[in-house]
Design an enzyme around this catalytic site. Structure first.
Site, PDB file in Angstrom:
ATOM      1  N   HIS A 104       0.855  -1.187   0.000  1.00  0.00           N
ATOM      2  CA  HIS A 104       0.000   0.000   0.000  1.00  0.00           C
ATOM      3  C   HIS A 104       0.890   1.236   0.000  1.00  0.00           C
ATOM      4  CE1 HIS A 104      -1.526   3.237   2.766  1.00  0.00           C
ATOM      5  NE2 HIS A 104      -2.469   3.277   1.853  1.00  0.00           N
ATOM      6  N   VAL A 107      -0.101   9.186  -0.786  1.00  0.00           N
ATOM      7  CA  VAL A 107       0.369  10.548  -0.505  1.00  0.00           C
ATOM      8  C   VAL A 107      -0.820  11.473  -0.698  1.00  0.00           C
ATOM      9  CG1 VAL A 107       2.827  10.276  -0.946  1.00  0.00           C
ATOM     10  CG2 VAL A 107       1.297  10.666  -2.868  1.00  0.00           C
ATOM     11  N   GLY A 256     -18.426  11.188   0.958  1.00  0.00           N
ATOM     12  CA  GLY A 256     -19.258  10.927  -0.209  1.00  0.00           C
ATOM     13  C   GLY A 256     -18.480  10.572  -1.448  1.00  0.00           C
TER      14      GLY A 256
END
Length: 299
Positions: A104, A107, A256
């Site tokens: 993983h 930034v 969202g």
């Protein structure tokens, strides 16, 4: 503060990484551009069922809104309620071969604004490695490249960010780390914008040198169903962390963001077993006994 320069860098970083990974896998990335009704959007690039990667996602997003989500202000409550913009590149690679670790990298850049006050900005990010059948030379290599990425920015920076990573990627309900760590940082805005941005650029530039040599060494190793089953079991820990603790996942959902893009970090095949324990002396036990323990791998 130059928001446009940060965005341009992040878009270029995404394309650089995608081009290199596509060459490694031999299969092109699917690209989805999406918009967020509340403001902003992103570009998701994904491989599924590739030759090397069972799933590889490299996301860019730039979103903005009227109120900073709770996950972004949890450690800085004085910023709650401010308008914001957030941008970043986030990737997770899940190779098919269990001898190749999951990895993983992220930034990101945040700006919070309130009325006519000066904006508050900060960077965050890092990278971490999650092996299933690890090799000490691979883990040392990954940590040493992480150290190299931070070396120009102060002698104590790597030690601090390594500890931060170990503490962050820890499953409290399991009392175990997710993997062998790497580096992690947040709230970076010192000594100034130029230095902070330079550090983030260095972290992004060191991702491929940290990971690709490991992938190239291990991708040809033979494996069977036993190794795949253990990989799927340990991937369950990855899912638990991302859905329970990960601030990036929580921010994406609370703000969202596009759920398909936010949840692309989850592995495509995963298993849970009740009260499973590795056999004494087995390769699976070696992960727990020798690697999922605090250690200064770079030295």
């Amino acid at each position: 503060m130059d928001t446009a320069a940060v965005k341009q860098h992040l878009l270029e970083l995404q394309q650089t990484i995608v081009a290199r990974l596509a060459a490694v896998d031999g299969r092109g990335f699917r690209q989805d551009e999406w918009t967020r009704p509340e403001g902003g959007g992103g570009i998701t690039q994904l491989i599924e069922e590739g030759d090397i990667f069972e799933r590889a996602g490299v996301n860019f997003s730039h979103v903005h809104g009227a109120r900073l989500p709770p996950s972004a202000s949890a450690s800085r409550p004085e910023l709650a309620g401010r308008s914001f913009q957030a941008m970043g590149v986030s990737l997770v690679l899940h190779p098919r071969n269990p001898y190749v670790p999951t990895v993983h990298m992220n930034v990101r850049f945040f700006v919070a604004q309130k009325g006519g006050a000066s904006p508050v900005w900060w960077f965050g990010g890092g990278m971490d490695l999650t092996p299933y059948y690890p090799f000490a030379e691979d883990v040392r290599h990954f940590h040493r490249v992480c150290r190299d990425a931070l070396a120009p920015f102060g002698s104590g920076r790597h030690a601090r960010y390594k500890r931060w990573c170990d503490d962050y990627f820890y499953l409290k309900h399991r009392a175990e780390p997710r993997g062998v760590g790497g580096i992690f940082f947040d709230d970076l805005n010192e000594p100034d914008f130029a230095a902070s941005f330079a550090l983030v650029r260095s972290v992004g530039a060191h991702f491929l040198p940290a990971y690709l040599p490991i992938l190239e060494r291990r991708q040809g190793m033979a494996y069977g169903e036993r190794e795949r089953a253990f990989q799927a079991y340990r991937r369950g820990r990855y899912v638990e962390f991302n859905l329970v603790y990960d601030r990036g996942t929580l921010f994406g959902l609370q703000s969202g963001g596009r759920a398909e893009s936010v949840l692309m970090s989850l592995p495509p095949r995963v298993e849970w077993r009740y009260d499973w324990k590795p056999a004494p002396g087995s390769p699976e036990e070696k992960l727990y006994a020798e690697f999922l323990v605090p250690r200064d791998w770079a030295d």
